[in-house]
Every structure is written in structure tokens, then in C-alpha cells.
Design a protein around this motif. Structure first.
Motif, short mmCIF file in Angstrom:
data_model
loop_
_atom_site.label_atom_id
_atom_site.label_comp_id
_atom_site.label_asym_id
_atom_site.label_seq_id
_atom_site.Cartn_x
_atom_site.Cartn_y
_atom_site.Cartn_z
N ASP A 54 0.81 -1.22 0.00
CA ASP A 54 0.00 0.00 0.00
C ASP A 54 0.85 1.27 0.00
OD1 ASP A 54 -2.30 -1.54 0.03
OD2 ASP A 54 -2.42 -1.55 2.22
N SER A 55 2.15 1.14 0.19
CA SER A 55 3.03 2.31 0.20
C SER A 55 3.16 2.87 -1.21
CB SER A 55 4.43 1.93 0.69
OG SER A 55 4.39 1.52 2.02
N PRO A 56 3.36 4.18 -1.31
CA PRO A 56 3.60 4.77 -2.63
C PRO A 56 4.84 4.16 -3.27
CG PRO A 56 3.18 6.48 -1.00
CD PRO A 56 3.32 5.19 -0.25
N VAL A 57 4.87 4.15 -4.58
CA VAL A 57 5.97 3.55 -5.33
C VAL A 57 7.32 4.15 -4.92
CG1 VAL A 57 6.97 3.26 -7.63
CG2 VAL A 57 4.53 2.91 -7.29
N TYR A 58 7.38 5.46 -4.78
CA TYR A 58 8.67 6.08 -4.44
C TYR A 58 9.17 5.63 -3.07
CZ TYR A 58 6.67 9.57 -1.23
OH TYR A 58 6.06 10.18 -0.17
N VAL A 59 8.27 5.34 -2.14
CA VAL A 59 8.66 4.85 -0.82
C VAL A 59 9.27 3.46 -0.95
CG1 VAL A 59 7.80 4.13 1.45
CG2 VAL A 59 6.97 6.26 0.40
N ARG A 60 8.68 2.64 -1.81
CA ARG A 60 9.20 1.29 -2.03
C ARG A 60 10.55 1.32 -2.73
NH1 ARG A 60 4.46 -1.48 -4.87
NH2 ARG A 60 3.62 0.61 -5.07
N VAL A 61 10.71 2.21 -3.70
CA VAL A 61 12.01 2.35 -4.39
C VAL A 61 13.06 2.84 -3.39
CG1 VAL A 61 13.29 3.58 -6.19
CG2 VAL A 61 10.99 2.71 -6.67
N PRO B 290 23.06 4.55 -9.67
CA PRO B 290 22.83 4.64 -11.12
C PRO B 290 22.06 5.91 -11.46
CG PRO B 290 22.23 2.47 -10.27
CD PRO B 290 22.50 3.35 -9.08
N PRO B 291 22.14 6.36 -12.70
CA PRO B 291 21.36 7.54 -13.11
C PRO B 291 19.87 7.29 -12.90
CG PRO B 291 22.90 6.89 -14.83
CD PRO B 291 22.94 5.82 -13.79
N GLU B 292 19.11 8.36 -12.80
CA GLU B 292 17.67 8.26 -12.54
C GLU B 292 16.97 7.34 -13.54
OE1 GLU B 292 16.11 12.22 -12.50
OE2 GLU B 292 17.07 12.70 -10.59
N ASP B 293 17.28 7.48 -14.82
CA ASP B 293 16.59 6.64 -15.81
C ASP B 293 16.96 5.17 -15.62
OD1 ASP B 293 19.19 7.17 -16.74
OD2 ASP B 293 18.59 7.10 -18.84
N GLY B 294 18.18 4.90 -15.18
CA GLY B 294 18.60 3.52 -14.93
C GLY B 294 17.86 2.93 -13.75
N ILE B 295 17.72 3.70 -12.68
CA ILE B 295 16.97 3.23 -11.52
C ILE B 295 15.52 2.98 -11.92
CG2 ILE B 295 16.08 3.87 -9.23
CD1 ILE B 295 18.69 5.47 -8.82
N SER C 53 8.95 9.13 -9.71
CA SER C 53 9.04 8.24 -8.55
C SER C 53 10.49 8.08 -8.11
CB SER C 53 8.44 6.87 -8.86
OG SER C 53 7.05 6.98 -9.05
N VAL C 54 11.39 7.98 -9.07
CA VAL C 54 12.82 7.86 -8.76
C VAL C 54 13.31 9.14 -8.08
CG1 VAL C 54 15.15 7.64 -9.72
CG2 VAL C 54 13.27 6.22 -10.60
N ARG C 55 12.93 10.28 -8.60
CA ARG C 55 13.37 11.55 -8.00
C ARG C 55 12.87 11.69 -6.56
NH1 ARG C 55 12.83 15.68 -13.13
NH2 ARG C 55 14.72 14.94 -14.13
N ARG C 56 11.63 11.28 -6.33
CA ARG C 56 11.09 11.37 -4.97
C ARG C 56 11.81 10.39 -4.04
NH1 ARG C 56 4.73 11.71 -4.77
NH2 ARG C 56 5.20 12.44 -2.66
N ALA C 57 12.14 9.20 -4.54
CA ALA C 57 12.88 8.22 -3.73
C ALA C 57 14.26 8.76 -3.37
CB ALA C 57 13.00 6.90 -4.49
N GLY D 26 23.01 17.63 -12.17
CA GLY D 26 23.74 17.12 -13.32
C GLY D 26 24.64 15.93 -13.04
N ARG D 27 24.66 15.44 -11.79
CA ARG D 27 25.50 14.30 -11.43
C ARG D 27 24.65 13.25 -10.72
NH1 ARG D 27 31.29 15.37 -9.76
NH2 ARG D 27 31.95 16.73 -11.43
#
Length: 146
Positions: A8-15, A35-40, A50-54, A69-70
């Protein structure tokens, strides 16, 4: 999906939970880049937001640092020192003001510990570097913790 932390947790919390565990397990040691955001996102089948929030969660927990940028980098966790508390001493945890965080070089998301001594003085410590130790001595004792 990502993990079975709590369906039931939001996706970003699980990531964030998966990345946190990987950091704690040494998959990403201190100084390593995540790893870069797109890789995660690809690894976990989630979108970039979701990755940015995680990543933001982990940054506020003091586990990683970010720079525009890094890729996010795993922050070295300092060895902890113990602050001895005497009878009647009280410890209060709170978030530092922006000025206190800058002056004490406390990373974003790391609380400040205030030790209120029975004889009046108030001492402040970054919570990621200190833990309370009860006993008769009031001296701060440095002990590395693994």
C-alpha cells in the motif's frame, strides 16, 4: 514490482526502501554513485518522478548527497560518538535551522540533538554523529560503530 515492503506504500517509498537496503548492504558503498535516474527507473519499472522522490527521501535521511547534473552519491556515515547523560539530563531531537545546519555542517535531513543538562548548559550535536549514553560521566566518549 519493486519490493514487498508494503504493497500500500507509494511507489517512491518502495524504491527508496530498496535503495536504502542496497546502501546498507554495501551494494553502493560510501563514495559510490547510484545509477542515473533513468537507470533506476528501468531497474524498478517506475517513472522518473518516482525515482526523484525516492532519491529525495534518501537525501533527507542523510544517506546520499546530490548535485545537479551528477548521479547521487552515497554519503560516508561518520563514526558515532556517545554523549554521556547524567541523572536528570534530557535529550531533545529537532531539525536545525538553516543557519545552524550551515554552521555545524549538518547535511539536509539530519536532526540536531540538544542535551539539556540539569545544571543549566545546553549542548548541541549532529544526530548522525552522536548517540546518548547514560551513566555518571558527562564526558563525550568517541566509539566507532559499524
Amino acid at each position: 514490482m519493486v519490493t514487498d515492503v508494503d504493497a500500500d506504500s507509494p511507489v517512491y517509498v518502495r524504491v527508496a526502501a530498496v535503495l536504502r537496503q542496497e546502501i546498507l548492504d554495501g551494494v553502493y558503498p560510501a563514495g559510490a554513485s547510484l545509477p542515473p535516474e533513468d537507470g533506476i527507473g528501468r531497474m524498478h519499472g517506475v517513472g522518473r518522478m518516482s525515482v526523484r522522490r525516492a532519491i529525495d527521501v534518501l537525501r533527507h535521511e542523510g544517506l546520499i548527497t546530490t548535485e545537479r547534473g551528477r548521479p547521487a552519491q552515497v554519503r560516508a556515515q561518520p563514526a558515532r560518538a556517545f554523549v554521556a547523560l547524567g541523572g536528570g539530563d534530557v535529550v531533545v531531537a529537532r531539525m536545525p535551522s538553516r543557519e545552524q545546519a550551515q554552521r555545524l555542517r549538518i547535511p539536509v535531513g539530519v536532526p540536531l540533538l540538544e542535551v539539556h543538562r540539569t545544571d543549566g548548559p545546553v549542548e548541541t550535536y549532529p544526530a548522525d554523529q552522536f548517540a546518548a549514553l547514560t551513566g555518571n560521566s558527562r564526558r563525550m566518549q568517541r566509539h566507532a560503530t559499524g
